[in-house]
Design a protein around this motif. Structure first.
Motif, PDB file in Angstrom:
ATOM      1  N   GLU A  42      55.709 -83.824   5.548  1.00 35.82           N
ATOM      2  CA  GLU A  42      55.751 -83.809   7.006  1.00 35.82           C
ATOM      3  C   GLU A  42      56.532 -85.041   7.452  1.00 35.82           C
ATOM      4  O   GLU A  42      56.016 -86.142   7.468  1.00 35.82           O
ATOM      5  N   ARG A 158      53.454 -71.990   5.322  1.00 30.44           N
ATOM      6  CA  ARG A 158      54.020 -72.641   6.511  1.00 30.44           C
ATOM      7  C   ARG A 158      54.641 -71.602   7.448  1.00 30.44           C
ATOM      8  O   ARG A 158      54.491 -71.701   8.676  1.00 30.44           O
ATOM      9  N   GLU A 161      51.793 -69.808   9.275  1.00 27.54           N
ATOM     10  CA  GLU A 161      51.225 -70.665  10.315  1.00 27.54           C
ATOM     11  C   GLU A 161      52.122 -70.696  11.544  1.00 27.54           C
ATOM     12  O   GLU A 161      51.637 -70.654  12.686  1.00 27.54           O
ATOM     13  N   ALA A 162      53.448 -70.771  11.316  1.00 24.54           N
ATOM     14  CA  ALA A 162      54.380 -70.796  12.440  1.00 24.54           C
ATOM     15  C   ALA A 162      54.354 -69.474  13.207  1.00 24.54           C
ATOM     16  O   ALA A 162      54.389 -69.455  14.446  1.00 24.54           O
ATOM     17  N   GLU A 164      51.815 -67.327  13.339  1.00 24.69           N
ATOM     18  CA  GLU A 164      50.534 -67.223  14.052  1.00 24.69           C
ATOM     19  C   GLU A 164      50.563 -68.032  15.342  1.00 24.69           C
ATOM     20  O   GLU A 164      50.070 -67.576  16.382  1.00 24.69           O
ATOM     21  N   LEU A 165      51.136 -69.235  15.279  1.00 30.67           N
ATOM     22  CA  LEU A 165      51.227 -70.065  16.478  1.00 30.67           C
ATOM     23  C   LEU A 165      52.126 -69.414  17.527  1.00 30.67           C
ATOM     24  O   LEU A 165      51.791 -69.397  18.725  1.00 30.67           O
ATOM     25  N   LYS A 166      53.254 -68.867  17.080  1.00 28.84           N
ATOM     26  CA  LYS A 166      54.176 -68.208  18.004  1.00 28.84           C
ATOM     27  C   LYS A 166      53.530 -66.976  18.632  1.00 28.84           C
ATOM     28  O   LYS A 166      53.664 -66.721  19.837  1.00 28.84           O
ATOM     29  N   THR A 167      52.802 -66.205  17.807  1.00 29.83           N
ATOM     30  CA  THR A 167      52.127 -65.009  18.311  1.00 29.83           C
ATOM     31  C   THR A 167      51.068 -65.376  19.338  1.00 29.83           C
ATOM     32  O   THR A 167      50.927 -64.708  20.372  1.00 29.83           O
ATOM     33  N   GLU A 168      50.316 -66.439  19.066  1.00 27.32           N
ATOM     34  CA  GLU A 168      49.287 -66.871  20.008  1.00 27.32           C
ATOM     35  C   GLU A 168      49.904 -67.267  21.349  1.00 27.32           C
ATOM     36  O   GLU A 168      49.393 -66.902  22.417  1.00 27.32           O
ATOM     37  N   LYS A 169      51.016 -67.987  21.303  1.00 29.89           N
ATOM     38  CA  LYS A 169      51.680 -68.393  22.544  1.00 29.89           C
ATOM     39  C   LYS A 169      52.214 -67.180  23.303  1.00 29.89           C
ATOM     40  O   LYS A 169      52.106 -67.106  24.529  1.00 29.89           O
ATOM     41  N   CYS A 171      51.030 -64.143  23.186  1.00 28.94           N
ATOM     42  CA  CYS A 171      49.891 -63.416  23.759  1.00 28.94           C
ATOM     43  C   CYS A 171      49.413 -64.077  25.047  1.00 28.94           C
ATOM     44  O   CYS A 171      49.068 -63.389  26.016  1.00 28.94           O
ATOM     45  N   GLN A 172      49.389 -65.403  25.053  1.00 30.07           N
ATOM     46  CA  GLN A 172      48.970 -66.117  26.254  1.00 30.07           C
ATOM     47  C   GLN A 172      49.931 -65.863  27.405  1.00 30.07           C
ATOM     48  O   GLN A 172      49.504 -65.649  28.548  1.00 30.07           O
TER      49      GLN A 172
END
Length: 261
Positions: A42, A158, A161-162, A164-169, A171-172
């Motif tokens: 990182e 990785r 995870e990226a 999932e984060l994009k999908t969550e955003k 959806c919001q």
């Protein structure tokens, strides 16, 4: 054959944590030693994401490469690195091997291998031992093959995870757009007749409670509008309003879905 068995275990594993466990177990069996670790790059640091044989507080530690020369050497290598027993630089896991993390548990043997995907360093695997000259005889072809599996697993994790984060955003954002569209499309009760006033009073009364509500009426009477009004006036107004199409449910499940199991 050994690589095939490991690949089969990785394919059958559920979740990246179990696959990391398989990789570290295989790595430790192949090289020996008291502790093995998997680290993800990182920026200019390595984060410890999984380990075996290290004290519990070692997990999720962040090692700055400029402060840990051994890890820096591993990251700049193109092949597995075995440090000599008299290597003067301190080991990042001194005092961390074992369940008690005793400060006397000084590392005397250390090795590591870089994890590379598409010529880009994404992490490292390390092995350490309290005894001297533990990593003198290694099956280097197998170790290098293992590094490919580990790099691929870390890279895939990785990416997931990226996503999932994009999908969550997404959806919001979609939820906000739907809610805005519903508000703009006649989302409020209008009228001042006695019936409408009474309906508003009932909505305000029931919205303050935690009771289940059954809204009845003919097609086009505005049942969905009343449901949105109840939700907007309730304590849950800041949470999503979930829709369930009961017409798609089997008859045997309707009662459970509506009133609980």
């Amino acid at each position: 054959m050994y690589c095939f068995r490991m690949a089969s275990r990785l394919a059958a594993a559920e979740g990246h944590e179990e696959r990391y466990k398989i990789l570290l177990q295989t790595f430790q069996e192949a090289v020996g030693g008291d502790a093995v670790a998997l680290l993800r790059k990182e920026g200019k640091a390595l984060n410890l994401v999984a380990c075996r044989g290290l004290s519990p507080d070692a997990l999720n530690r962040r090692f700055q490469l400029e402060e840990h020369p051994r890890l820096d050497v591993i990251c700049h290598s193109k092949e597995p690195v075995v440090f000599p027993a008299d290597y003067s630089m301190p080991d990042p896991y001194d005092g961390l091997i074992g369940s008690d993390g005793s400060a006397a548990a000084r590392v005397h043997s250390c090795m590591g291998l870089p994890l590379v995907v598409n010529r880009r360093l994404i992490g490292a695997m390390t092995a350490d031992a309290l005894a001297v000259d533990v990593f003198e005889r290694l099956d280097l072809p197998f170790i290098e093959a293992l590094s490919v599996f580990a790099a691929a697993e870390m890279h895939t994790t990785r990416l997931i995870e990226a996503l999932e984060l994009k999908t969550e955003k997404m959806c919001q954002v979609s939820l906000r757009l739907v809610q805005d569209a519903r508000r703009l499309k006649g989302g409020e009760l209008i009228g001042a007749s006695p019936v409408i006033r009474r309906l508003r009073e009932e909505i305000e009364l029931i919205a303050r409670s935690d009771f289940g509500v059954l809204i009845t009426g003919e097609t086009g009477a505005g049942k969905e509008m009343v449901a949105r009004a109840v939700h907007a006036a309730s304590k849950r107004r800041d949470h999503p309003l979930l829709y369930l199409n009961c017409a798609t449910l089997p008859q045997s499940l309707v009662e459970s879905e509506l009133f609980g199991h």
